[in-house]
Scaffold this active site. Sequence first.
Site, PDB file in Angstrom:
ATOM      1  N   ASP A 194       0.866  -1.170   0.000  1.00 10.38           N
ATOM      2  CA  ASP A 194       0.000   0.000   0.000  1.00 10.38           C
ATOM      3  C   ASP A 194       0.911   1.230   0.000  1.00 10.38           C
ATOM      4  O   ASP A 194       1.869   1.291   0.771  1.00 10.38           O
ATOM      5  CB  ASP A 194      -0.886   0.003   1.257  1.00 10.38           C
ATOM      6  N   HIS A 215     -11.230  -3.201   2.821  1.00  8.48           N
ATOM      7  CA  HIS A 215     -11.208  -2.885   4.252  1.00  8.48           C
ATOM      8  C   HIS A 215     -12.031  -1.648   4.593  1.00  8.48           C
ATOM      9  O   HIS A 215     -12.153  -1.302   5.775  1.00  8.48           O
ATOM     10  CB  HIS A 215      -9.764  -2.668   4.698  1.00  8.48           C
ATOM     11  N   ASP A 216     -12.553  -0.955   3.586  1.00  8.71           N
ATOM     12  CA  ASP A 216     -13.374   0.238   3.831  1.00  8.71           C
ATOM     13  C   ASP A 216     -14.860  -0.036   3.573  1.00  8.71           C
ATOM     14  O   ASP A 216     -15.688   0.857   3.770  1.00  8.71           O
ATOM     15  CB  ASP A 216     -12.964   1.381   2.884  1.00  8.71           C
ATOM     16  N   GLU A 243      -6.237   3.937  -6.156  1.00  4.27           N
ATOM     17  CA  GLU A 243      -7.559   4.066  -5.536  1.00  4.27           C
ATOM     18  C   GLU A 243      -8.092   5.428  -5.940  1.00  4.27           C
ATOM     19  O   GLU A 243      -7.556   6.457  -5.547  1.00  4.27           O
ATOM     20  CB  GLU A 243      -7.463   3.960  -4.009  1.00  4.27           C
ATOM     21  N   ASP A 276      -3.009   4.604  -2.454  1.00  7.95           N
ATOM     22  CA  ASP A 276      -4.084   5.142  -1.638  1.00  7.95           C
ATOM     23  C   ASP A 276      -4.547   6.519  -2.142  1.00  7.95           C
ATOM     24  O   ASP A 276      -3.715   7.404  -2.375  1.00  7.95           O
ATOM     25  CB  ASP A 276      -3.548   5.275  -0.199  1.00  7.95           C
TER      26      ASP A 276
HETATM   27  C1  GLC Z   1      -8.123   5.164   1.646  1.00 11.91           C
HETATM   28  C2  GLC Z   1      -7.975   3.937   2.513  1.00 11.91           C
HETATM   29  C3  GLC Z   1      -8.649   4.189   3.817  1.00 11.91           C
HETATM   30  C4  GLC Z   1      -7.948   5.346   4.472  1.00 11.91           C
HETATM   31  C5  GLC Z   1      -7.924   6.580   3.561  1.00 11.91           C
HETATM   32  C6  GLC Z   1      -6.936   7.586   4.045  1.00 11.91           C
HETATM   33  O1  GLC Z   1      -9.432   5.413   1.294  1.00 11.91           O
HETATM   34  O2  GLC Z   1      -8.474   2.812   1.841  1.00 11.91           O
HETATM   35  O3  GLC Z   1      -8.664   3.073   4.651  1.00 11.91           O
HETATM   36  O4  GLC Z   1      -8.586   5.695   5.662  1.00 11.91           O
HETATM   37  O5  GLC Z   1      -7.537   6.257   2.254  1.00 11.91           O
HETATM   38  O6  GLC Z   1      -5.631   7.101   3.899  1.00 11.91           O
END
Ligand code: GLC
Length: 566
Positions: A115, A333-334, A259, A217
């Site tokens: 990540d 995980h979100d 992402e 991320d």
């Molecule tokens: C992304 C991650 C999440 C995190 C956010 C800030 O969306 O998947 O878990 O809280 O970024 O880093």
Amino acid sequence: MAAATICPTSAQSDVILRDQAWWRSAVGYQIYPASFCDSNGDGVGDIPGIIGKLDYLADLGVGFIWLSPVYASPMVDNGYDISDYREINPTFGAMADMDRLIAEARSRRIGIVMDLVVNHTSDQHAWFSSARSDRHSPYRDYYIWREQPPAKASAADIDAAFGGSAWSQDEQSGAWYFHLFAPQQPDLNWDNPALRAEIYAMMNWWLDKGVAGFRMDVIDLIGKQPEAGIVADGPRLHHYLREMHEATLTGRDALTVGETWSATPANAPLYSAPERHEVSMVFQFSHVTQFWDDKLGKWKPRPIDWPKLKSTFATWQHALHNCGWNALFWGNHDLPRAVSRYGEEGLHRVASAKALATVLHLMEGTPYIYQGEEIGMTNAGFTRIDQYRDVETLNFHRIQLADGVAEAEFLEGARANSRDNARTPMQWSSRPHADFTTGSPWIAVNRNYTHLNVERDRADPDGVFQRYQKLIALRRDHAIIRHGDFRLLAADHASLFAYERRLGAQRLLVVANLSHQAVMLPLAEIGTVQGRDLLTDRPVSTLADGGLGPFGVFAILSEDSISASG
Ligand code: GLC
């Protein structure tokens, strides 16, 4: 820029060349380290725990692991707040463990995809400590500052994703710094070339260690211009991504997945068309956010509307075919657990988990499995706020209650959509704490572990794990799954998800009944149901009664005799 300006060039890309990118035939598996496997009894998962489960993952057949952050971190956001990009959080192990994980995974032909959290750091990162303690520090400009808070409703008056304003005052220097997430996650200033060079050096350091790539991320936020009110998809975003690629990925066979909550079918090719040299693919969320409430967002999800959801998938399949590349996922995980959100937790849990896996994995793109999805794990089922650990859930609980939302109403939303739904420990067996830990787990194990666990699912030849194993093997073995055209069938049907893929004279017909009631197949729309069912490896000549039972699914491969014979 519209997709049309990009795709024609891509269409000329050599299909053979595309086939050679290893991540086009591989399936990814996401590990959320705190909740996967604890080797030392402190109640938190760790890297040695992951190493101990590599044979399990090799058996499943995954090609790579997306490892959620294991870097040094004060864990305000469970590791998405990094205080040192080149150290491992002692809770998860040591750098030697990380090196061993990379080597042990590689010996099983599994890549480790790290990540990469570079939209922001932790406020405990040495750069931020220096930046806030000294206005003349070379690190001051690594972050985003202003002398006054923005005027209400001005362009720069931006909300943070975890609630409150995105500007917080730093007591040391008196100035205000920008953070799109928690105040302990200050945003980096990507317009600073020295910062960018540091990030690229760090990425090269990890790539030289042998990692297989990065999951980036919230990467669509790095081109932000807060003073202009621009957060996602800023004007210099793609410039930075190309520069990053050039500085780190050129000549390497790495996988990168961005992402990008803001990605649309029109701009996704900008990220993922191979000749643009940005990233391999992006995670986009239209299938998720289209069912969020206009006002209360994820805290008040609407029920799934299958015709809408199918049409969203179809749009994305078409947008990136011969152009960019899709990432396919139900959960992470979100997000809530796939069966709980899109399937059924009760009587039909196993069948619905298998049907959902099948329709997702037989589309074009790289599928991702979130830990536990391969045994059909369900949402946490928490009923009290003190059971939650997630910073976002706890913040919004406070904010919404202050806004007059009733406790019960908030808890109902959290039960459906809190990030902790996916963060309960992996359920390995029916032994205490699901065999996740010998200690006391940092977040409660789902009570259903006594009957829902890896040991039990794997003992069932019709279990969920077995289906995922099969789907992973099918993708590797069948070019039609990797590259075939996509056509949605029976688009308006309320519960059937049906599509066909075509490659040369081959046709793959995938049909799933995503409801708990048997349905008649609309044969006029679906066409011939004849061939070999790839899921059971049995020939199908006619369907017994022309119907498909609750969460029934098939994937029939046939040679198209009509087009073959003209
Ligand atoms: C992304 C991650 C999440 C995190 C956010 C800030 O969306 O998947 O878990 O809280 O970024 O880093």
